[in-house]
Scaffold this motif. Sequence first.
Motif, short mmCIF file in Angstrom:
data_model
loop_
_atom_site.label_atom_id
_atom_site.label_comp_id
_atom_site.label_asym_id
_atom_site.label_seq_id
_atom_site.Cartn_x
_atom_site.Cartn_y
_atom_site.Cartn_z
N ARG A 16 0.83 -1.21 0.00
CA ARG A 16 0.00 0.00 0.00
C ARG A 16 0.87 1.26 0.00
NH1 ARG A 16 -5.52 0.36 2.31
NH2 ARG A 16 -5.11 -1.83 2.69
N ALA A 17 1.95 1.26 0.77
CA ALA A 17 2.83 2.43 0.85
C ALA A 17 3.46 2.74 -0.51
CB ALA A 17 3.92 2.21 1.89
N GLU A 18 3.80 1.72 -1.25
CA GLU A 18 4.38 1.93 -2.57
C GLU A 18 3.33 2.40 -3.57
OE1 GLU A 18 7.41 -0.42 -5.55
OE2 GLU A 18 7.15 -1.13 -3.51
N LEU A 19 2.11 1.90 -3.43
CA LEU A 19 1.03 2.35 -4.31
C LEU A 19 0.72 3.83 -4.12
CD1 LEU A 19 -1.55 -0.57 -4.13
CD2 LEU A 19 -0.24 0.15 -6.12
N SER A 20 0.95 4.32 -2.92
CA SER A 20 0.59 5.71 -2.63
C SER A 20 1.72 6.70 -2.88
CB SER A 20 0.12 5.83 -1.18
OG SER A 20 1.17 5.53 -0.29
N ALA A 21 2.86 6.23 -3.37
CA ALA A 21 3.97 7.14 -3.65
C ALA A 21 3.54 8.15 -4.72
CB ALA A 21 5.19 6.36 -4.11
N PRO A 22 3.88 9.41 -4.53
CA PRO A 22 3.48 10.42 -5.52
C PRO A 22 4.20 10.20 -6.86
CG PRO A 22 4.90 11.39 -3.85
CD PRO A 22 4.61 9.98 -3.42
N ASN A 24 3.75 8.08 -9.26
CA ASN A 24 4.10 6.68 -9.39
C ASN A 24 3.57 6.14 -10.72
OD1 ASN A 24 4.23 3.87 -9.16
ND2 ASN A 24 3.93 3.94 -6.95
N ASP A 25 4.45 5.99 -11.69
CA ASP A 25 4.03 5.53 -13.01
C ASP A 25 3.42 4.13 -13.00
OD1 ASP A 25 4.81 7.89 -14.15
OD2 ASP A 25 6.67 7.11 -15.01
N TRP A 26 3.89 3.27 -12.10
CA TRP A 26 3.35 1.91 -12.04
C TRP A 26 1.86 1.92 -11.74
CZ3 TRP A 26 5.38 -2.33 -13.83
CH2 TRP A 26 6.75 -2.43 -13.96
N THR A 27 1.46 2.74 -10.80
CA THR A 27 0.06 2.72 -10.38
C THR A 27 -0.82 3.73 -11.12
OG1 THR A 27 0.63 4.18 -8.54
CG2 THR A 27 0.57 1.83 -8.08
N GLU A 28 -0.21 4.75 -11.67
CA GLU A 28 -1.01 5.76 -12.35
C GLU A 28 -1.16 5.49 -13.85
OE1 GLU A 28 0.16 9.76 -11.43
OE2 GLU A 28 0.49 9.25 -9.33
N PHE A 29 -0.18 4.85 -14.45
CA PHE A 29 -0.22 4.66 -15.90
C PHE A 29 0.00 3.21 -16.33
CE2 PHE A 29 1.41 8.97 -15.06
CZ PHE A 29 0.37 9.69 -15.60
N ILE A 30 1.12 2.64 -15.93
CA ILE A 30 1.49 1.31 -16.42
C ILE A 30 0.49 0.25 -16.00
CG2 ILE A 30 3.28 -0.47 -16.37
CD1 ILE A 30 5.30 1.91 -15.98
N GLY A 31 0.14 0.20 -14.72
CA GLY A 31 -0.83 -0.79 -14.24
C GLY A 31 -2.18 -0.65 -14.91
N PRO A 32 -2.78 0.54 -14.90
CA PRO A 32 -4.08 0.69 -15.56
C PRO A 32 -4.05 0.39 -17.06
CG PRO A 32 -3.79 2.43 -13.97
CD PRO A 32 -2.47 1.70 -14.06
N MET A 33 -2.95 0.70 -17.73
CA MET A 33 -2.86 0.39 -19.16
C MET A 33 -2.81 -1.13 -19.36
SD MET A 33 -0.39 3.52 -20.41
CE MET A 33 0.21 2.64 -21.81
N ALA A 34 -2.08 -1.82 -18.49
CA ALA A 34 -2.04 -3.28 -18.58
C ALA A 34 -3.42 -3.86 -18.31
CB ALA A 34 -1.02 -3.84 -17.59
N ARG A 35 -4.13 -3.29 -17.33
CA ARG A 35 -5.48 -3.78 -17.01
C ARG A 35 -6.42 -3.54 -18.18
NH1 ARG A 35 -9.58 -5.68 -16.59
NH2 ARG A 35 -10.75 -6.32 -14.76
N ASP A 36 -6.25 -2.42 -18.88
CA ASP A 36 -7.04 -2.16 -20.09
C ASP A 36 -6.82 -3.27 -21.12
OD1 ASP A 36 -8.01 0.28 -19.12
OD2 ASP A 36 -6.53 1.47 -20.23
N ASP A 37 -5.56 -3.64 -21.34
CA ASP A 37 -5.24 -4.70 -22.30
C ASP A 37 -5.89 -6.02 -21.89
OD1 ASP A 37 -3.70 -2.92 -23.77
OD2 ASP A 37 -1.79 -3.62 -22.93
N LEU A 38 -5.84 -6.32 -20.60
CA LEU A 38 -6.44 -7.57 -20.11
C LEU A 38 -7.95 -7.56 -20.32
CD1 LEU A 38 -4.33 -7.95 -16.88
CD2 LEU A 38 -4.21 -9.41 -18.91
N GLU A 39 -8.58 -6.45 -20.09
CA GLU A 39 -10.02 -6.36 -20.28
C GLU A 39 -10.39 -6.59 -21.75
OE1 GLU A 39 -13.90 -6.09 -18.91
OE2 GLU A 39 -12.02 -6.26 -17.78
N ARG A 40 -9.63 -5.99 -22.64
CA ARG A 40 -9.89 -6.21 -24.07
C ARG A 40 -9.71 -7.68 -24.44
NH1 ARG A 40 -7.55 -1.14 -24.40
NH2 ARG A 40 -5.46 -1.93 -24.74
#
Length: 87
Positions: A16-22, A24-40
């Motif tokens: 959780r502490a790493e997810l909340s880092a200001p 944070n490309d992993w949680t703000e961009f990279i993760g959601p983009m990967a989740r978009d691909d998975l949903e498709r």
Amino acid sequence: MKRALEIWQRVASLPRAELSAPHNDWTEFIGPMARDDLERAVRALPRKQAAPLRAVVERADEMFRAKTLHNPRIDPSRPWWARRWWV
């Protein structure tokens, strides 16, 4: 899809502490983009073939939801994983 799944699982398993880092490309961009691909991918596959992938994705989704909160200020037309606050 393998890489997208690996990324989403990695992001979901971050502390959780790493997810909340200001900024944070992993949680703000990279993760959601990967989740978009998975949903498709899940939507493109026939229901029976999508079931195993959906099950793995849902486990990662649960971890991600447990560590984040809904952000009501983000456009509600965006998918749920793109409308989370990192807390």
